[in-house]
Design a protein around this motif. Structure first.
Motif, PDB file in Angstrom:
ATOM      1  N   TYR A  60      30.269  45.656  30.458  1.00  0.00           N
ATOM      2  CA  TYR A  60      30.586  44.396  31.129  1.00  0.00           C
ATOM      3  C   TYR A  60      30.109  44.386  32.574  1.00  0.00           C
ATOM      4  O   TYR A  60      29.709  43.331  33.091  1.00  0.00           O
ATOM      5  N   LYS A  61      30.142  45.521  33.229  1.00  0.00           N
ATOM      6  CA  LYS A  61      29.605  45.594  34.595  1.00  0.00           C
ATOM      7  C   LYS A  61      28.132  45.197  34.601  1.00  0.00           C
ATOM      8  O   LYS A  61      27.675  44.434  35.463  1.00  0.00           O
ATOM      9  N   ASP A  62      27.382  45.689  33.630  1.00  0.00           N
ATOM     10  CA  ASP A  62      25.948  45.392  33.549  1.00  0.00           C
ATOM     11  C   ASP A  62      25.693  43.951  33.102  1.00  0.00           C
ATOM     12  O   ASP A  62      24.881  43.234  33.693  1.00  0.00           O
ATOM     13  N   SER A  63      26.396  43.512  32.061  1.00  0.00           N
ATOM     14  CA  SER A  63      26.117  42.180  31.507  1.00  0.00           C
ATOM     15  C   SER A  63      26.521  41.066  32.472  1.00  0.00           C
ATOM     16  O   SER A  63      25.905  40.000  32.489  1.00  0.00           O
ATOM     17  N   LEU A  64      27.555  41.313  33.285  1.00  0.00           N
ATOM     18  CA  LEU A  64      28.016  40.306  34.244  1.00  0.00           C
ATOM     19  C   LEU A  64      27.410  40.511  35.630  1.00  0.00           C
ATOM     20  O   LEU A  64      27.703  39.755  36.554  1.00  0.00           O
ATOM     21  N   ILE A 122      44.439  47.500  43.495  1.00  0.00           N
ATOM     22  CA  ILE A 122      44.417  48.907  43.917  1.00  0.00           C
ATOM     23  C   ILE A 122      43.838  49.810  42.831  1.00  0.00           C
ATOM     24  O   ILE A 122      43.724  51.020  43.037  1.00  0.00           O
ATOM     25  N   GLN A 123      43.454  49.216  41.682  1.00  0.00           N
ATOM     26  CA  GLN A 123      42.848  50.010  40.616  1.00  0.00           C
ATOM     27  C   GLN A 123      41.342  49.752  40.551  1.00  0.00           C
ATOM     28  O   GLN A 123      40.822  48.837  41.192  1.00  0.00           O
ATOM     29  N   GLN A 168      34.720  51.979  41.355  1.00  0.00           N
ATOM     30  CA  GLN A 168      34.962  51.249  42.599  1.00  0.00           C
ATOM     31  C   GLN A 168      36.298  50.510  42.526  1.00  0.00           C
ATOM     32  O   GLN A 168      36.624  49.867  41.527  1.00  0.00           O
ATOM     33  N   ILE A 169      37.105  50.594  43.608  1.00  0.00           N
ATOM     34  CA  ILE A 169      38.381  49.881  43.668  1.00  0.00           C
ATOM     35  C   ILE A 169      38.104  48.385  43.764  1.00  0.00           C
ATOM     36  O   ILE A 169      37.312  47.934  44.601  1.00  0.00           O
ATOM     37  N   VAL A 170      38.769  47.595  42.926  1.00  0.00           N
ATOM     38  CA  VAL A 170      38.495  46.159  42.831  1.00  0.00           C
ATOM     39  C   VAL A 170      38.809  45.436  44.137  1.00  0.00           C
ATOM     40  O   VAL A 170      38.117  44.486  44.516  1.00  0.00           O
TER      41      VAL A 170
END
Length: 506
Positions: free
Chosen positions: A391-395, A358-359, A404-406
């Protein structure tokens, strides 16, 4: 002329400006097993939620034609009345109720407005026979394994005179025997005239069971492959799913050069006081720097228990034996001790234990290492944003933003966030428990590529996997576990599926 039980024509669906489905066409013939396949985020589950009424008529564009009639399902009960039943990966059973109560929940057998429990039990037995489940219908659901619970869900669907049965990743949490039993049941239901739609990421499963398979990519219909025409073959499916050839599902590393032993355990045992038995028995194991060590074995062989015992023992097992990190004996009494020692653990259950669904992405990526982005107990928001974007970019996490909610991400992107969370702590040894469970072939390739990159940077990896192809394709060395012990160790040059299964079944 084909007899279509279902036609979905020009289906489009948007979520706050994001087009999840774009003019999708999907047709299913009566009495066939039709697989719906595609990468995570391709729109498979969204399409089935449109069909089942989860997304009601009016919230999407296009037409649903079922048994020759245009349908307007405003809620799930509307599709159920029409003869459509959907079984999700997360089973919707009441654990404290009995099998018969679950089968007829919401569809009670009654006379004069009063539930007839005796008749309910008799009819429940009939439904259980149909799914070849030999058990007492008065058994509580919580006492059943996942495989049997899946069969109860199907029995529940059959009790409603289902004509079209939809299964979303039905074998994702099952072992090989339970998976094969389920697939055999679907073949028998087909012989009885029940049409099945099955969403699956397991290509061998699709090839073995499907009459046809429709591929979605980026919310669009790409093609429908017909088994009778020889079109359901792995390379064709992969190319259709990802839009490119994947000549080798397991990317090769540039070099395989290993350093000194980073982890070693000797005579390592773990006793579970809740179960009242040893779950890990006198294990000897080591991992070198820059090495991927695969751990194979059947469900219940002790692989996850071993991983947890090494990662600070969060289940409070009674441990014995010796652990050495870089040759120095250590005692890791808590997961925080393991993190400080340079060990990270990516759990097999990313939804239950690995992520805060929810986060948002940002909060999840920083969760395991808040100390590095805080000053005097206060989180530095700018630093958290910087780390999360890195980390969003590298992964290559596919999401509009780190806000964005996971829980709204696809399985593959959730797994990347789970991996990024632990990379942020800067580990030297990463334990990956079922790293590609429930994700598609394209996302798997990305995870494998990330693993290889980490190894080339000097990290070490222990990879637990139930997929023997994955173990053989990614490991440098393989340990096989059986009943809590190491049944054998194989260099990758000598390992094959037959040898691993022989050791796993000792």
């Amino acid at each position: 002329m084909s007899d279509y039980i279902l036609e979905m024509n020009g289906i489009s669906k948007e979520f706050t400006g994001v087009k999840a489905l774009a003019d999708v066409n999907f047709k299913v013939e009566r009495g066939e097993i039709h697989c719906l396949i595609g990468e995570n985020g391709a729109g498979k589950s969204t399409l089935m939620k449109v069909l089942s009424g989860v997304y009601p008529h009016g919230t999407y564009k296009g037409d649903i034609v079922f048994e020759g009639n245009v349908q307007q399902f405003h809620k799930i009960s509307d599709s159920v009345k029409a003869g459509i039943a959907i079984i999700y990966q997360e089973l919707a059973l009441f654990p404290d109720l009995t099998v018969y109560e679950n089968i007829y929940a919401g569809n009670e057998v009654s006379r004069g407005g009063i539930v007839d429990w005796n008749r309910t039990i008799v009819q429940a037995k009939q439904m259980l026979r149909k799914v070849k489940l030999n058990l007492n219908p008065e058994t509580p659901i919580k006492d059943l394994g996942v495989g049997k619970q899946q069969l109860v869900e199907i029995a529940k669907a059959l009790s409603k005179n289902v004509k079209l049965l939809i299964l979303d990743e039905p074998t994702a949490a099952l072992n090989e025997n339970d998976s094969e039993n389920l697939l055999e049941l679907l073949r028998e239901l087909k012989d009885q005239g029940i049409t099945c739609i099955m969403i699956s990421h397991k290509l061998k499963e699709v090839i073995s069971i499907a009459d046809k398979a429709t591929v979605l990519r980026d919310g669009k219909t790409i093609c429908t492959l017909d088994a009778s025409k020889g079109e359901l073959v792995e390379n064709v499916i992969i190319k259709s799913m990802v839009g490119r050839e994947i000549d080798d599902i397991y990317p090769k590393r540039l070099r395989r050069k290993f350093g000194d032993r980073i982890l070693e355990v000797r005579d390592w045992s773990a006793y579970d006081p809740q179960l009242g038995r040893q779950v890990v028995k006198k294990v000897d194991l080591h991992v070198k720097q820059g090495e991927i060590v695969g751990i194979a074995g059947l469900m219940g062989s002790g692989r996850t228990e071993l991983a947890r015992s090494l990662f600070g023992n969060p289940k409070a097992y009674r441990l014995s034996g010796e652990m050495l990190l870089r040759g120095v004996p250590v005692e890791l009494r808590h997961t925080s001790d393991a993190i400080r020692a340079g060990i990270a653990y990516v759990t097999e259950d990313r939804k239950g234990d690995g992520l805060f669904l929810i986060q948002d992405i940002k909060s999840n990526l920083s969760a395991a290492n808040l100390r590095d982005i805080a000053s005097r107990g206060v989180i530095n928001d700018n630093e958290e944003i910087r780390v999360a974007n890195r980390y969003k970019d590298s992964l290559n996490v596919k999401a509009p933003s780190i806000e964005q909610i996971v829980g709204n991400l696809s399985g593959g992107n959730q797994q990347k966030v789970s991996l990024g969370k632990w990379l942020f702590v800067g580990p030297k040894l990463m334990i990956l428990d079922e790293p590609t469970r429930g994700i598609d072939v394209g996302a798997k390739f990305e995870i494998y590529t990330i693993m290889n990159k980490l190894i080339e940077e000097g990290m070490s990896i222990i990879m637990i996997s139930s997929e023997l192809g994955e173990v053989l394709g990614m490991s440098d060395r393989v340990y096989v576990m059986a009943e809590g012990r190491i049944a054998g160790e194989l260099p990758i040059e000598e390992a094959d599926q037959e040898k691993i299964m022989q050791l796993a079944t000792q």
